[in-house]
Design a protein around this motif. Structure first.
Motif, PDB file in Angstrom:
ATOM      1  N   THR A 132       0.835  -1.183   0.000  1.00 18.41           N
ATOM      2  CA  THR A 132       0.000   0.000   0.000  1.00 18.41           C
ATOM      3  C   THR A 132       0.878   1.245   0.000  1.00 18.41           C
ATOM      4  OG1 THR A 132      -1.674  -1.184   1.269  1.00 18.41           O
ATOM      5  CG2 THR A 132      -1.835   1.210   1.220  1.00 18.41           C
ATOM      6  N   ALA A 133       0.607   2.152  -0.907  1.00 19.87           N
ATOM      7  CA  ALA A 133       1.371   3.398  -1.000  1.00 19.87           C
ATOM      8  C   ALA A 133       0.969   4.332   0.137  1.00 19.87           C
ATOM      9  CB  ALA A 133       1.108   4.070  -2.331  1.00 19.87           C
ATOM     10  N   VAL A 134       1.960   5.045   0.671  1.00 14.59           N
ATOM     11  CA  VAL A 134       1.713   6.019   1.720  1.00 14.59           C
ATOM     12  C   VAL A 134       1.536   7.385   1.071  1.00 14.59           C
ATOM     13  CG1 VAL A 134       2.686   7.160   3.742  1.00 14.59           C
ATOM     14  CG2 VAL A 134       3.035   4.711   3.409  1.00 14.59           C
ATOM     15  N   LEU A 135       0.391   7.996   1.292  1.00 14.68           N
ATOM     16  CA  LEU A 135       0.160   9.335   0.763  1.00 14.68           C
ATOM     17  C   LEU A 135       0.998  10.332   1.551  1.00 14.68           C
ATOM     18  CD1 LEU A 135      -3.725   9.261   0.377  1.00 14.68           C
ATOM     19  CD2 LEU A 135      -2.011   9.048  -1.432  1.00 14.68           C
ATOM     20  N   PRO A 136       1.708  11.244   0.889  1.00 13.37           N
ATOM     21  CA  PRO A 136       2.530  12.208   1.617  1.00 13.37           C
ATOM     22  C   PRO A 136       1.701  13.221   2.398  1.00 13.37           C
ATOM     23  CG  PRO A 136       2.636  12.623  -0.741  1.00 13.37           C
ATOM     24  CD  PRO A 136       1.869  11.348  -0.554  1.00 13.37           C
ATOM     25  N   VAL A 137       0.494  13.499   1.901  1.00 14.31           N
ATOM     26  CA  VAL A 137      -0.407  14.450   2.555  1.00 14.31           C
ATOM     27  C   VAL A 137      -1.822  13.905   2.456  1.00 14.31           C
ATOM     28  CG1 VAL A 137      -1.343  16.807   2.508  1.00 14.31           C
ATOM     29  CG2 VAL A 137       1.041  16.416   1.883  1.00 14.31           C
ATOM     30  N   PHE A 138      -2.568  13.992   3.559  1.00 12.11           N
ATOM     31  CA  PHE A 138      -3.992  13.684   3.457  1.00 12.11           C
ATOM     32  C   PHE A 138      -4.771  14.657   4.328  1.00 12.11           C
ATOM     33  CE2 PHE A 138      -2.936  10.907   7.050  1.00 12.11           C
ATOM     34  CZ  PHE A 138      -4.014  11.068   7.887  1.00 12.11           C
ATOM     35  N   ALA A 139      -6.026  14.853   3.961  1.00  8.47           N
ATOM     36  CA  ALA A 139      -6.891  15.815   4.644  1.00  8.47           C
ATOM     37  C   ALA A 139      -7.932  15.074   5.468  1.00  8.47           C
ATOM     38  CB  ALA A 139      -7.577  16.717   3.624  1.00  8.47           C
ATOM     39  N   CYS A 140      -8.392  15.760   6.518  1.00  7.02           N
ATOM     40  CA  CYS A 140      -9.395  15.196   7.413  1.00  7.02           C
ATOM     41  C   CYS A 140     -10.329  16.317   7.854  1.00  7.02           C
ATOM     42  CB  CYS A 140      -8.705  14.574   8.614  1.00  7.02           C
ATOM     43  SG  CYS A 140      -9.837  13.852   9.819  1.00  7.02           S
ATOM     44  N   ALA A 141     -11.622  16.080   7.833  1.00 11.67           N
ATOM     45  CA  ALA A 141     -12.613  17.056   8.283  1.00 11.67           C
ATOM     46  C   ALA A 141     -13.405  16.452   9.438  1.00 11.67           C
ATOM     47  CB  ALA A 141     -13.554  17.425   7.140  1.00 11.67           C
ATOM     48  N   VAL A 142     -13.442  17.171  10.565  1.00 10.87           N
ATOM     49  CA  VAL A 142     -14.184  16.711  11.743  1.00 10.87           C
ATOM     50  C   VAL A 142     -14.913  17.906  12.329  1.00 10.87           C
ATOM     51  CG1 VAL A 142     -14.037  15.584  13.988  1.00 10.87           C
ATOM     52  CG2 VAL A 142     -12.393  14.998  12.223  1.00 10.87           C
ATOM     53  N   ASP A 143     -16.168  17.707  12.713  1.00 12.17           N
ATOM     54  CA  ASP A 143     -16.951  18.745  13.376  1.00 12.17           C
ATOM     55  C   ASP A 143     -17.132  18.372  14.841  1.00 12.17           C
ATOM     56  OD1 ASP A 143     -17.156  19.920  10.877  1.00 12.17           O
ATOM     57  OD2 ASP A 143     -19.160  19.137  10.492  1.00 12.17           O
ATOM     58  N   TYR A 144     -17.085  19.398  15.718  1.00  9.88           N
ATOM     59  CA  TYR A 144     -17.172  19.182  17.157  1.00  9.88           C
ATOM     60  C   TYR A 144     -18.219  20.083  17.778  1.00  9.88           C
ATOM     61  CZ  TYR A 144     -12.631  16.823  16.835  1.00  9.88           C
ATOM     62  OH  TYR A 144     -11.605  15.972  16.528  1.00  9.88           O
ATOM     63  N   ALA A 145     -18.856  19.605  18.832  1.00 13.72           N
ATOM     64  CA  ALA A 145     -19.812  20.396  19.603  1.00 13.72           C
ATOM     65  C   ALA A 145     -19.063  21.338  20.555  1.00 13.72           C
ATOM     66  CB  ALA A 145     -20.731  19.472  20.406  1.00 13.72           C
ATOM     67  N   ASP A 146     -19.726  22.389  20.945  1.00 11.49           N
ATOM     68  CA  ASP A 146     -19.175  23.349  21.902  1.00 11.49           C
ATOM     69  C   ASP A 146     -18.720  22.625  23.168  1.00 11.49           C
ATOM     70  OD1 ASP A 146     -18.615  25.893  23.104  1.00 11.49           O
ATOM     71  OD2 ASP A 146     -20.557  25.819  24.114  1.00 11.49           O
ATOM     72  N   GLY A 147     -17.533  22.969  23.651  1.00 10.62           N
ATOM     73  CA  GLY A 147     -17.023  22.407  24.892  1.00 10.62           C
ATOM     74  C   GLY A 147     -16.303  21.078  24.757  1.00 10.62           C
ATOM     75  N   THR A 148     -16.268  20.511  23.562  1.00 11.98           N
ATOM     76  CA  THR A 148     -15.579  19.237  23.367  1.00 11.98           C
ATOM     77  C   THR A 148     -14.093  19.394  23.675  1.00 11.98           C
ATOM     78  OG1 THR A 148     -17.145  18.527  21.664  1.00 11.98           O
ATOM     79  CG2 THR A 148     -14.993  17.427  21.693  1.00 11.98           C
ATOM     80  N   LEU A 149     -13.523  18.421  24.367  1.00 12.51           N
ATOM     81  CA  LEU A 149     -12.084  18.380  24.642  1.00 12.51           C
ATOM     82  C   LEU A 149     -11.492  17.188  23.898  1.00 12.51           C
ATOM     83  CD1 LEU A 149      -9.464  19.168  26.159  1.00 12.51           C
ATOM     84  CD2 LEU A 149     -10.221  17.622  27.977  1.00 12.51           C
ATOM     85  N   VAL A 150     -10.515  17.461  23.051  1.00 13.34           N
ATOM     86  CA  VAL A 150      -9.754  16.387  22.419  1.00 13.34           C
ATOM     87  C   VAL A 150      -8.551  16.164  23.332  1.00 13.34           C
ATOM     88  CG1 VAL A 150      -8.420  15.689  20.402  1.00 13.34           C
ATOM     89  CG2 VAL A 150     -10.521  17.029  20.104  1.00 13.34           C
ATOM     90  N   ALA A 151      -8.501  15.008  23.945  1.00 10.09           N
ATOM     91  CA  ALA A 151      -7.456  14.701  24.929  1.00 10.09           C
ATOM     92  C   ALA A 151      -6.062  14.749  24.306  1.00 10.09           C
ATOM     93  CB  ALA A 151      -7.704  13.327  25.534  1.00 10.09           C
ATOM     94  N   ARG A 152      -5.091  14.918  25.169  1.00 11.71           N
ATOM     95  CA  ARG A 152      -3.682  14.947  24.751  1.00 11.71           C
ATOM     96  C   ARG A 152      -3.379  13.705  23.914  1.00 11.71           C
ATOM     97  NH1 ARG A 152       0.760  16.823  28.898  1.00 11.71           N
ATOM     98  NH2 ARG A 152       2.492  17.000  27.445  1.00 11.71           N
ATOM     99  N   HIS A 153      -2.720  13.940  22.769  1.00 12.09           N
ATOM    100  CA  HIS A 153      -2.440  12.856  21.837  1.00 12.09           C
ATOM    101  C   HIS A 153      -1.233  13.239  20.988  1.00 12.09           C
ATOM    102  CE1 HIS A 153      -4.799  15.757  19.560  1.00 12.09           C
ATOM    103  NE2 HIS A 153      -4.285  15.245  18.453  1.00 12.09           N
ATOM    104  N   THR A 154      -0.790  12.335  20.157  1.00 10.22           N
ATOM    105  CA  THR A 154       0.324  12.623  19.254  1.00 10.22           C
ATOM    106  C   THR A 154       0.070  11.945  17.920  1.00 10.22           C
ATOM    107  OG1 THR A 154       2.734  12.631  19.025  1.00 10.22           O
ATOM    108  CG2 THR A 154       1.757  10.684  20.016  1.00 10.22           C
ATOM    109  N   HIS A 155       0.723  12.482  16.889  1.00  9.93           N
ATOM    110  CA  HIS A 155       0.642  11.904  15.547  1.00  9.93           C
ATOM    111  C   HIS A 155       2.049  11.671  15.019  1.00  9.93           C
ATOM    112  CE1 HIS A 155      -3.649  12.737  15.174  1.00  9.93           C
ATOM    113  NE2 HIS A 155      -3.419  13.953  15.632  1.00  9.93           N
ATOM    114  N   ARG A 156       2.198  10.670  14.169  1.00 10.39           N
ATOM    115  CA  ARG A 156       3.490  10.437  13.507  1.00 10.39           C
ATOM    116  C   ARG A 156       3.719  11.449  12.389  1.00 10.39           C
ATOM    117  NH1 ARG A 156       2.158   4.346  13.132  1.00 10.39           N
ATOM    118  NH2 ARG A 156       1.277   5.148  11.208  1.00 10.39           N
ATOM    119  N   ARG A 157       2.668  12.117  11.952  1.00  9.65           N
ATOM    120  CA  ARG A 157       2.758  13.124  10.901  1.00  9.65           C
ATOM    121  C   ARG A 157       2.601  14.515  11.498  1.00  9.65           C
ATOM    122  NH1 ARG A 157       0.499  11.483   5.414  1.00  9.65           N
ATOM    123  NH2 ARG A 157       0.601   9.225   5.392  1.00  9.65           N
ATOM    124  N   ALA A 158       3.147  15.505  10.811  1.00 12.80           N
ATOM    125  CA  ALA A 158       2.881  16.890  11.182  1.00 12.80           C
ATOM    126  C   ALA A 158       1.423  17.185  10.838  1.00 12.80           C
ATOM    127  CB  ALA A 158       3.812  17.824  10.415  1.00 12.80           C
TER     128      ALA A 158
END
Length: 107
Positions: free
Chosen positions: A1-27
């Motif tokens: 499987t080829a690795v895409l150098p760049v990919f996009a992601c769209a996510v919608d969140y409700a007011d007050g949502t907290l995305v917990a501390r996390h990390t990604h291998r990509r910038a």
């Protein structure tokens, strides 16, 4: 499987949502279309209103709080493609009302 150098992601969140501390291998370039985000890392905190973005290099651990109904859009970029991009976390400013050049504020 080829690795895409760049990919996009769209996510919608409700007011007050907290995305917990996390990390990604990509910038990640994190942009908000609507609502506002507060992005925190060990390096600092950035309030990201609509039309602004924050650059988070690979391996940095952000946590994010949403204010209002947030429509987040992100680009994830492989380390090989991010070599010439900013190293520290930076807020991208598309320029002022005078149409000045875009700039990034580094911490």
């Amino acid at each position: 499987t080829a690795v895409l150098p760049v990919f996009a992601c769209a996510v919608d969140y409700a007011d007050g949502t907290l995305v917990a501390r996390h990390t990604h291998r990509r910038a990640q370039l994190i942009h908000t279309v609507s609502g506002a985000m507060t992005i925190c890392t060990e390096q600092g905190s950035w309030v990201v209103p609509p039309t602004r973005a924050v650059w988070v290099p690979a391996g940095i651990e952000p946590w994010i709080t949403m204010a209002g109904e947030v429509r987040m859009r992100s680009l994830f970029i492989t380390p090989a493609r991010a070599v010439d991009l900013p190293g520290p976390v930076a807020r991208a400013d598309p320029g002022g009302a005078d149409g000045g050049p875009a700039r990034a504020e580094h911490t």
